[in-house]
Scaffold this active site. Structure first.
Site, PDB file in Angstrom:
ATOM      1  N   TYR A  98      42.208  10.437 -45.436  1.00  0.00           N
ATOM      2  CA  TYR A  98      41.304   9.857 -44.118  1.00  0.00           C
ATOM      3  C   TYR A  98      42.317   9.117 -43.219  1.00  0.00           C
ATOM      4  O   TYR A  98      42.119   8.961 -42.342  1.00  0.00           O
ATOM      5  CB  TYR A  98      40.073   9.462 -44.414  1.00  0.00           C
ATOM      6  CG  TYR A  98      39.872   8.173 -44.933  1.00  0.00           C
ATOM      7  CD1 TYR A  98      40.460   6.912 -44.852  1.00  0.00           C
ATOM      8  CD2 TYR A  98      38.950   8.118 -46.053  1.00  0.00           C
ATOM      9  CE1 TYR A  98      40.564   5.699 -45.252  1.00  0.00           C
ATOM     10  CE2 TYR A  98      39.006   6.798 -46.820  1.00  0.00           C
ATOM     11  CZ  TYR A  98      39.674   5.758 -46.486  1.00  0.00           C
ATOM     12  OH  TYR A  98      39.262   4.450 -47.291  1.00  0.00           O
ATOM     13  N   LYS A 129      45.218   2.686 -43.224  1.00  0.00           N
ATOM     14  CA  LYS A 129      45.858   3.676 -44.251  1.00  0.00           C
ATOM     15  C   LYS A 129      46.707   4.552 -43.166  1.00  0.00           C
ATOM     16  O   LYS A 129      47.752   4.830 -43.722  1.00  0.00           O
ATOM     17  CB  LYS A 129      44.758   4.708 -44.887  1.00  0.00           C
ATOM     18  CG  LYS A 129      43.977   3.767 -45.723  1.00  0.00           C
ATOM     19  CD  LYS A 129      44.524   3.278 -47.243  1.00  0.00           C
ATOM     20  CE  LYS A 129      43.440   2.991 -48.144  1.00  0.00           C
ATOM     21  NZ  LYS A 129      44.196   2.424 -49.396  1.00  0.00           N
TER      22      LYS A 129
HETATM   23  C1  HXC Z   1      29.475  -5.035 -42.960  1.00  0.00           C
HETATM   24  C2  HXC Z   1      30.950  -6.525 -43.885  1.00  0.00           C
HETATM   25  C3  HXC Z   1      30.464  -5.899 -45.082  1.00  0.00           C
HETATM   26  C4  HXC Z   1      29.734  -4.921 -45.238  1.00  0.00           C
HETATM   27  C5  HXC Z   1      31.968  -7.781 -45.386  1.00  0.00           C
HETATM   28  N1  HXC Z   1      31.817  -7.489 -43.929  1.00  0.00           N
HETATM   29  N2  HXC Z   1      31.369  -6.811 -46.142  1.00  0.00           N
HETATM   30  N3  HXC Z   1      30.330  -6.050 -42.595  1.00  0.00           N
HETATM   31  N4  HXC Z   1      29.065  -4.504 -43.873  1.00  0.00           N
HETATM   32  N5  HXC Z   1      29.437  -4.449 -46.353  1.00  0.00           N
HETATM   33  C6  HXC Z   1      32.217  -8.357 -42.873  1.00  0.00           C
HETATM   34  C7  HXC Z   1      31.765  -9.834 -43.254  1.00  0.00           C
HETATM   35  O1  HXC Z   1      30.562 -10.086 -42.643  1.00  0.00           O
HETATM   36  C8  HXC Z   1      32.804 -10.605 -42.471  1.00  0.00           C
HETATM   37  O2  HXC Z   1      32.387 -10.657 -41.246  1.00  0.00           O
HETATM   38  C9  HXC Z   1      34.132  -9.964 -42.739  1.00  0.00           C
HETATM   39  O3  HXC Z   1      33.816  -8.442 -43.347  1.00  0.00           O
HETATM   40  C10 HXC Z   1      34.852 -10.573 -43.975  1.00  0.00           C
HETATM   41  O4  HXC Z   1      34.001 -10.562 -45.070  1.00  0.00           O
HETATM   42  P1  HXC Z   1      34.181 -11.795 -46.539  1.00  0.00           P
HETATM   43  O5  HXC Z   1      33.276 -11.151 -47.501  1.00  0.00           O
HETATM   44  O6  HXC Z   1      34.427 -12.815 -46.064  1.00  0.00           O
HETATM   45  O7  HXC Z   1      35.561 -11.089 -46.768  1.00  0.00           O
HETATM   46  P2  HXC Z   1      36.412 -11.063 -48.118  1.00  0.00           P
HETATM   47  O8  HXC Z   1      35.701 -12.147 -48.923  1.00  0.00           O
HETATM   48  O9  HXC Z   1      37.559 -11.537 -47.697  1.00  0.00           O
HETATM   49  O10 HXC Z   1      36.366  -9.767 -48.700  1.00  0.00           O
HETATM   50  C11 HXC Z   1      37.030  -8.779 -48.114  1.00  0.00           C
HETATM   51  C12 HXC Z   1      36.163  -7.300 -48.211  1.00  0.00           C
HETATM   52  C13 HXC Z   1      35.632  -7.177 -49.588  1.00  0.00           C
HETATM   53  C14 HXC Z   1      36.959  -6.071 -47.770  1.00  0.00           C
HETATM   54  C15 HXC Z   1      35.100  -7.493 -46.877  1.00  0.00           C
HETATM   55  O11 HXC Z   1      34.663  -5.923 -49.612  1.00  0.00           O
HETATM   56  C16 HXC Z   1      36.746  -6.974 -50.667  1.00  0.00           C
HETATM   57  O12 HXC Z   1      37.512  -7.963 -50.751  1.00  0.00           O
HETATM   58  N6  HXC Z   1      36.779  -5.851 -51.448  1.00  0.00           N
HETATM   59  C17 HXC Z   1      37.858  -5.670 -52.389  1.00  0.00           C
HETATM   60  C18 HXC Z   1      37.458  -4.524 -53.335  1.00  0.00           C
HETATM   61  C19 HXC Z   1      37.019  -3.098 -52.507  1.00  0.00           C
HETATM   62  O13 HXC Z   1      36.781  -3.309 -51.418  1.00  0.00           O
HETATM   63  N7  HXC Z   1      38.005  -2.231 -53.176  1.00  0.00           N
HETATM   64  C20 HXC Z   1      37.586  -0.779 -52.480  1.00  0.00           C
HETATM   65  C21 HXC Z   1      38.694  -0.114 -52.262  1.00  0.00           C
HETATM   66  S1  HXC Z   1      38.444   1.429 -52.074  1.00  0.00           S
HETATM   67  P3  HXC Z   1      31.778 -11.698 -40.310  1.00  0.00           P
HETATM   68  O14 HXC Z   1      32.001 -11.086 -38.967  1.00  0.00           O
HETATM   69  O15 HXC Z   1      30.183 -11.822 -40.719  1.00  0.00           O
HETATM   70  O16 HXC Z   1      32.562 -13.052 -40.480  1.00  0.00           O
HETATM   71  C22 HXC Z   1      39.292   2.214 -50.667  1.00  0.00           C
HETATM   72  C23 HXC Z   1      39.366   3.691 -50.902  1.00  0.00           C
HETATM   73  C24 HXC Z   1      38.308   4.518 -50.818  1.00  0.00           C
HETATM   74  O17 HXC Z   1      39.579   1.430 -50.160  1.00  0.00           O
HETATM   75  C25 HXC Z   1      38.435   6.224 -51.029  1.00  0.00           C
HETATM   76  C26 HXC Z   1      37.318   6.771 -50.694  1.00  0.00           C
HETATM   77  C27 HXC Z   1      37.733   8.283 -51.302  1.00  0.00           C
END
Ligand code: HXC
Length: 268
Positions: free
Chosen positions: A150, A165
């Protein structure tokens, strides 16, 4: 060129894998170590990193870990400099750490956008920048960025991740040309749906979702993390010494889409 024995092709080499505590990152780390390399996995949470190190060492490989958030440019540079101080080298960097969640563009807060761009795009550059100092000085190195298709076709609900990406693809091609004559290669791998714990829970957590994803994959199945790691290890290895600035898609044909006609329908 003499093709090395792939069972030993990373002997004496050192790789850093971000996001190496789980899924594809862990599988790449295991594959690198299985071919004789030493791996340092980097991630935010200590527990999964320790588990990766345990799995690798129990299998007879060499591994270590460093807890670090890839958004912390200085911490990351210190981590990578520390690896070179201890090991004397860094041969490979895999930028695999990612963050993602589903939100439509109009609902995404600036902080949500920034969190994903910081992890995915900025984290990739920070690690690349730190590793490249050593690789360019040594005149050799391979950098591999884990992306998704994507990056070019977009993906409703993940504008932040798609933009990040896509930025990595542009970064890869730019740095590949900058560093080609200096022995440092930069490539991307774009895995399709892969059976990892995280993706399985978040993206295809029930049978309906699984069937829908599989319906879009001509190969008709998910990838295993080990299959993605196999392609990654090729790009990291000397077998790919003339490959740089490239994106290898490993997705069972997913992004090309299913054929409009089935085999039966194309029969005259
Ligand atoms: C809307 C969201 C949200 C959600 C977080 N936010 N989750 N908004 N829907 N589900 C918003 C929060 O409200 C906040 O904004 C801001 O994002 C930061 O959130 P935090 O929780 O404080 O951030 P942090 O703790 O740094 O976490 C980062 C993250 C988290 C990206 C949000 O999900 C993470 O760390 N994930 C790591 C693991 C992961 O996601 N792996 C997936 C990778 S797979 P506000 O405005 O409220 O302050 C991939 C490929 C997929 O990428 C391929 C598919 C084919």
């Amino acid at each position: 060129m003499i093709i090395p024995d792939i069972r030993e092709e990373f002997n004496g080499k050192v790789a850093v894998v971000t996001g190496g505590g789980s899924g594809i990152g862990r599988a790449i780390a295991q594959r690198y170590a299985a071919a004789g390399g030493k791996v340092v996995v980097v991630g935010r949470r200590e527990e999964p990193l320790v588990e990766t190190v345990r799995l690798i060492t129990e299998a007879g490989g060499a591994a270590n870990y460093i807890s670090c958030d890839v958004r912390d440019a200085q911490g990351l540079a210190e981590a990578i400099n520390g690896v070179v101080e201890r090991e004397g080298r860094i041969d490979a960097l895999v930028n695999n750490a990612a963050g993602n969640f589903i939100a439509n563009g109009e609902d995404l807060s600036p902080n949500g956008w920034k969190a994903v761009i910081d992890i995915v795009l900025n984290g990739t550059f920070f690690a690349t920048h730190a590793a490249a100092q050593h690789m360019l000085a040594a005149g050799t190195g391979s950098i591999l960025n884990v992306i998704a298709t994507y990056a070019w076709h977009g993906h409703p609900g993940t504008v932040h991740s798609a933009a990040a990406k896509g930025g990595i693809v542009a970064m890869t091609r730019t740095l590949a040309v900058e560093w080609a004559a200096r022995g440092v290669r930069v490539n991307c791998i774009a895995p399709g749906p892969t059976e990892t714990e995280g993706a399985s829970a978040a993206l295809w957590g029930n049978e309906t979702a699984r069937a829908k994803v599989l319906d879009g994959v001509p190969a008709g199945r998910f990838a295993s993390p080990a299959e993605i790691a196999e392609s990654a290890s090729y790009l990291l290895s000397p077998r790919a010494d003339y490959v740089t600035g490239e994106v290898m898609v490993v997705d069972g044909g997913q992004w090309l889409g299913k054929s409009v006609y089935t085999k039966e329908e194309t029969k005259a």
